[in-house]
Design an enzyme around this catalytic site. Structure first.
Site, PDB file in Angstrom:
ATOM      1  N   GLY A 238       0.897  -1.495  -0.055  1.00 45.70           N
ATOM      2  CA  GLY A 238      -0.067  -0.235   0.000  1.00 45.70           C
ATOM      3  C   GLY A 238       0.800   1.030  -0.030  1.00 45.70           C
ATOM      4  O   GLY A 238       0.195   2.302  -0.058  1.00 45.70           O
ATOM      5  N   PRO A 274       4.452  -5.033  -1.195  1.00 51.71           N
ATOM      6  CA  PRO A 274       4.352  -4.106  -1.943  1.00 51.71           C
ATOM      7  C   PRO A 274       4.237  -4.460  -3.383  1.00 51.71           C
ATOM      8  O   PRO A 274       4.688  -5.518  -3.858  1.00 51.71           O
ATOM      9  CB  PRO A 274       5.579  -3.290  -1.839  1.00 51.71           C
ATOM     10  CG  PRO A 274       6.567  -4.327  -1.534  1.00 51.71           C
ATOM     11  CD  PRO A 274       5.983  -5.378  -0.707  1.00 51.71           C
ATOM     12  N   GLY A 275       3.370  -3.856  -4.052  1.00 52.19           N
ATOM     13  CA  GLY A 275       3.102  -3.740  -5.327  1.00 52.19           C
ATOM     14  C   GLY A 275       3.542  -2.655  -6.108  1.00 52.19           C
ATOM     15  O   GLY A 275       4.700  -2.292  -6.857  1.00 52.19           O
ATOM     16  N   ARG A 276       2.791  -1.536  -6.154  1.00 51.08           N
ATOM     17  CA  ARG A 276       2.855  -0.119  -6.765  1.00 51.08           C
ATOM     18  C   ARG A 276       4.187   0.401  -6.603  1.00 51.08           C
ATOM     19  O   ARG A 276       4.779   0.886  -7.493  1.00 51.08           O
ATOM     20  CB  ARG A 276       1.794   0.736  -6.298  1.00 51.08           C
ATOM     21  CG  ARG A 276       1.660   2.089  -7.229  1.00 51.08           C
ATOM     22  CD  ARG A 276       0.809   3.017  -6.440  1.00 51.08           C
ATOM     23  NE  ARG A 276      -0.251   2.629  -5.795  1.00 51.08           N
ATOM     24  CZ  ARG A 276      -1.577   2.379  -6.224  1.00 51.08           C
ATOM     25  NH1 ARG A 276      -1.799   2.987  -7.410  1.00 51.08           N
ATOM     26  NH2 ARG A 276      -2.766   1.776  -5.626  1.00 51.08           N
ATOM     27  N   TYR A 316     -10.641   5.505 -11.021  1.00 52.72           N
ATOM     28  CA  TYR A 316     -10.179   6.172  -9.691  1.00 52.72           C
ATOM     29  C   TYR A 316     -10.231   7.522  -9.805  1.00 52.72           C
ATOM     30  O   TYR A 316      -9.654   8.476  -8.977  1.00 52.72           O
ATOM     31  CB  TYR A 316      -9.137   5.589  -9.143  1.00 52.72           C
ATOM     32  CG  TYR A 316      -8.808   4.048  -9.004  1.00 52.72           C
ATOM     33  CD1 TYR A 316      -9.574   3.251  -8.315  1.00 52.72           C
ATOM     34  CD2 TYR A 316      -7.867   3.469  -9.977  1.00 52.72           C
ATOM     35  CE1 TYR A 316      -9.560   1.981  -8.374  1.00 52.72           C
ATOM     36  CE2 TYR A 316      -7.754   2.070  -9.864  1.00 52.72           C
ATOM     37  CZ  TYR A 316      -8.713   1.429  -9.060  1.00 52.72           C
ATOM     38  OH  TYR A 316      -8.500   0.105  -8.951  1.00 52.72           O
ATOM     39  N   CYS A 342     -15.695   3.486 -26.977  1.00 52.95           N
ATOM     40  CA  CYS A 342     -16.965   3.979 -27.039  1.00 52.95           C
ATOM     41  C   CYS A 342     -17.471   4.268 -25.773  1.00 52.95           C
ATOM     42  O   CYS A 342     -18.543   3.639 -25.410  1.00 52.95           O
ATOM     43  CB  CYS A 342     -17.847   3.062 -28.124  1.00 52.95           C
ATOM     44  SG  CYS A 342     -17.323   3.124 -29.510  1.00 52.95           S
ATOM     45  N   GLU A 343     -17.062   5.031 -24.967  1.00 59.25           N
ATOM     46  CA  GLU A 343     -17.253   5.375 -23.551  1.00 59.25           C
ATOM     47  C   GLU A 343     -16.882   6.844 -23.165  1.00 59.25           C
ATOM     48  O   GLU A 343     -15.796   7.086 -23.488  1.00 59.25           O
ATOM     49  CB  GLU A 343     -16.748   4.481 -22.630  1.00 59.25           C
ATOM     50  CG  GLU A 343     -17.071   2.700 -22.696  1.00 59.25           C
ATOM     51  CD  GLU A 343     -18.166   2.392 -21.727  1.00 59.25           C
ATOM     52  OE1 GLU A 343     -18.825   3.312 -21.135  1.00 59.25           O
ATOM     53  OE2 GLU A 343     -18.459   1.386 -21.857  1.00 59.25           O
ATOM     54  N   TYR A 370      -0.713  -1.557 -12.146  1.00 63.77           N
ATOM     55  CA  TYR A 370      -2.039  -1.843 -12.420  1.00 63.77           C
ATOM     56  C   TYR A 370      -2.860  -1.112 -13.811  1.00 63.77           C
ATOM     57  O   TYR A 370      -3.448  -0.417 -13.868  1.00 63.77           O
ATOM     58  CB  TYR A 370      -2.940  -0.881 -11.137  1.00 63.77           C
ATOM     59  CG  TYR A 370      -2.415  -1.480  -9.611  1.00 63.77           C
ATOM     60  CD1 TYR A 370      -2.932  -2.777  -9.426  1.00 63.77           C
ATOM     61  CD2 TYR A 370      -1.756  -0.953  -8.912  1.00 63.77           C
ATOM     62  CE1 TYR A 370      -2.687  -3.319  -8.276  1.00 63.77           C
ATOM     63  CE2 TYR A 370      -1.446  -1.466  -7.728  1.00 63.77           C
ATOM     64  CZ  TYR A 370      -1.973  -2.552  -7.319  1.00 63.77           C
ATOM     65  OH  TYR A 370      -1.713  -3.215  -6.092  1.00 63.77           O
TER      66      TYR A 370
HETATM   67  N1  LLP Z   1      -1.434  -7.014  -0.652  1.00 61.18           N
HETATM   68  C1  LLP Z   1      -2.686  -7.239  -0.433  1.00 61.18           C
HETATM   69  C2  LLP Z   1      -3.523  -8.121   0.540  1.00 61.18           C
HETATM   70  C3  LLP Z   1      -3.263  -6.243  -1.245  1.00 61.18           C
HETATM   71  O1  LLP Z   1      -4.635  -6.493  -1.484  1.00 61.18           O
HETATM   72  C4  LLP Z   1      -2.604  -5.355  -2.155  1.00 61.18           C
HETATM   73  C5  LLP Z   1      -3.500  -4.537  -3.216  1.00 61.18           C
HETATM   74  C6  LLP Z   1      -1.124  -5.435  -1.993  1.00 61.18           C
HETATM   75  C7  LLP Z   1      -0.614  -6.258  -1.201  1.00 61.18           C
HETATM   76  C8  LLP Z   1      -0.279  -4.338  -2.947  1.00 61.18           C
HETATM   77  O2  LLP Z   1      -0.670  -3.266  -2.623  1.00 61.18           O
HETATM   78  P1  LLP Z   1       0.146  -1.890  -3.240  1.00 61.18           P
HETATM   79  O3  LLP Z   1       1.478  -1.837  -2.641  1.00 61.18           O
HETATM   80  O4  LLP Z   1       0.159  -2.184  -4.886  1.00 61.18           O
HETATM   81  O5  LLP Z   1      -0.616  -0.705  -3.121  1.00 61.18           O
HETATM   82  N2  LLP Z   1      -5.821  -1.017  -8.845  1.00 61.18           N
HETATM   83  C9  LLP Z   1      -5.730  -0.167  -7.873  1.00 61.18           C
HETATM   84  C10 LLP Z   1      -4.822  -0.664  -6.576  1.00 61.18           C
HETATM   85  C11 LLP Z   1      -5.712  -2.069  -5.961  1.00 61.18           C
HETATM   86  C12 LLP Z   1      -4.866  -2.627  -4.840  1.00 61.18           C
HETATM   87  C13 LLP Z   1      -5.230  -3.986  -4.449  1.00 61.18           C
HETATM   88  N3  LLP Z   1      -4.616  -4.498  -3.344  1.00 61.18           N
HETATM   89  C14 LLP Z   1      -4.963   1.012  -8.406  1.00 61.18           C
HETATM   90  O6  LLP Z   1      -4.824   0.724  -9.611  1.00 61.18           O
HETATM   91  O7  LLP Z   1      -4.665   2.223  -7.805  1.00 61.18           O
END
Ligand code: LLP
Length: 414
Positions: A238, A274-276, A316, A342-343, A370
């Site tokens: 997050g 972490p992802g993002r 978002y 087409c939106e 994402y």
């Molecule tokens: N761990 C869990 C259990 C999660 O559900 C998520 C993301 C992460 C880790 C990774 O979160 P991050 O570090 O990437 O914030 N599609 C949305 C974001 C959805 C996140 C869902 N869960 C966007 O484009 O902003």
């Protein structure tokens, strides 16, 4: 910096983006290997003195090349489906360093995860706990589990990506967690390995993240006093990134240091997922202007990428910076950058001052997380190509889909 101008062209590392567009066409996602590595190393460095693991959240960007790169750096993975597990294993990731999260794991997914030796299943409900125990009994092996606890802390982010409040479908209520742990501890098929939480995505401020970690810590201590000893604390992902000039999200190090301070000398292994923050600023989407369409109320740049390629702006109301790949001879104006879908929600950016004309290339920044992962084939648009740059070389890591790919799985009944 991984995306900078050199000799008049916006580059990914040492490769001009217009070279990539020429070779692979547009729309095209371009990732910088150096940027991914450096974000991962920021976590690793901040955690160097602690027993810890960074489990990259696959959903942010699940390209095999990205996963393989992170696996080689020593990352574990956070997954939410059997499909993501298959990707991790195919990319050379270690199942034992993989956590399986998500509220709706099917029987087949749980079985597959156990058969592959998953490190931990993050349980999100009592019903799931019972299902896992049943499957473990059938397979005559113990299932490694953690409870994902919902700490009821406001992540102060977009409501669609906030997950830590009571109203959320995610996790087990904080007040319920202790009872469930004690119940799980009496189930011989389960091995209680840890505890986890994830309060939401795109957090600019470390305070709610650290507060959630602190709540987990207290719970861990209470459980230890009741005889349930856990091996890891998973504080989730997050961590936010900067999408827009003027935004100043706290850096990775601040989140990690705050967490280390909150959890103090507890012996548990610390896990971040972490992802993002690993891939978000490591990717751009390049797109070509098809038409300039002036209008009475708004001017449009109609480009060849659309909401099916990058859905974050309409979904978002997310802001992505738009840059020219090369300076354009066209006059400057205020534009909405829109795609062919087409939106009316099909926009990548709105009300931006840009100088661009037909045929010019634009780069949509901060599209590494994402972006491709949430893309679709809406309007029967083949998905974009993906390219990974390393220094002076650009590797195609996903070919552009063909029109045949679109309906390869379909059949007309005879
Ligand atoms: N761990 C869990 C259990 C999660 O559900 C998520 C993301 C992460 C880790 C990774 O979160 P991050 O570090 O990437 O914030 N599609 C949305 C974001 C959805 C996140 C869902 N869960 C966007 O484009 O902003």
């Amino acid at each position: 910096m991984s995306f900078d101008y050199r000799n008049g062209a916006l580059c990914a590392e040492d490769v001009p983006l217009d070279d990539i567009a020429r070779r692979y066409g547009t729309p095209c996602y371009v990732y910088s290997r150096a940027a991914i590595e450096s974000a991962y190393r920021e976590f690793a460095a901040a955690l160097a003195d602690r027993d810890a693991l960074v489990c990259y959240s696959v959903k942010a960007n699940s390209n095999l090349a990205v996963l393989a790169l992170l696996a080689r750096l020593g990352a574990g993975f956070d997954i939410v489906s059997g499909g993501e597990l298959a990707r991790v294993l195919t990319a050379g990731g270690d199942a034992r360093k993989t956590l399986f999260s998500g509220v709706g794991k099917s029987e087949a997914e749980i079985e597959l995860a156990m058969a592959k030796g998953i490190g931990c299943i993050n349980v999100e409900s009592e019903a799931e706990l019972e299902r896992i125990a049943r499957i473990a009994r059938r397979l005559a092996r113990r299932a490694p589990v953690a409870l994902r606890v919902n700490p009821d802390i406001d992540a102060r982010t977009h409501p669609y990506i906030s997950t830590g409040l009571r109203e959320s479908k995610f996790g087990i209520a904080h007040a319920e967690a202790e009872r469930l742990y004690l119940r799980a501890a009496r189930m011989p098929e389960l091995e209680l390995v840890g505890i986890g939480c994830h309060i939401g995505s795109l957090l600019a401020d470390a305070a709610p993240f650290v507060a959630a970690a602190g709540r987990l810590g207290e719970l861990v201590d209470r459980l230890a006093a009741a005889g349930v000893r856990l091996r890891h604390i998973d504080v989730g992902g997050g961590i936010g990134i900067r999408y827009r000039e003027g935004e100043s999200p706290q850096p990775i190090g601040a989140f990690v240091r705050g967490t280390l301070a909150a959890l103090g000398a507890r012996p548990q292994k610390l896990i971040f997922d972490p992802g993002r923050s690993i891939v978000g600023n490591a990717g751009v989407l390049i797109t070509r202007v098809e038409y300039v369409k002036p209008g009475a109320a708004r001017n449009f740049l109609v480009v060849d990428a659309a909401m099916n390629d990058l859905i974050r702006p309409p979904l978002y109301d997310a802001w992505h910076e738009v840059r020219n790949v090369r300076a354009s001879g066209a006059a400057e104006s205020v534009y909405d950058v829109v795609g062919p879908v087409c939106e009316s929600a099909d926009f990548l950016a709105r009300q931006r001052r840009l100088a661009a004309g037909e045929g010019d290339l634009l780069a949509i920044l901060s599209a590494g997380a994402y972006g491709m992962a949430m893309s679709s084939n809406y309007n029967s648009r083949p998905r974009a190509a993906e390219v990974l740059v390393h220094g002076t070389s650009a590797h195609l890591v996903r070919r552009r889909e063909s029109v045949e790919d679109l309906f390869a799985a379909e059949q007309i009944p005879g």
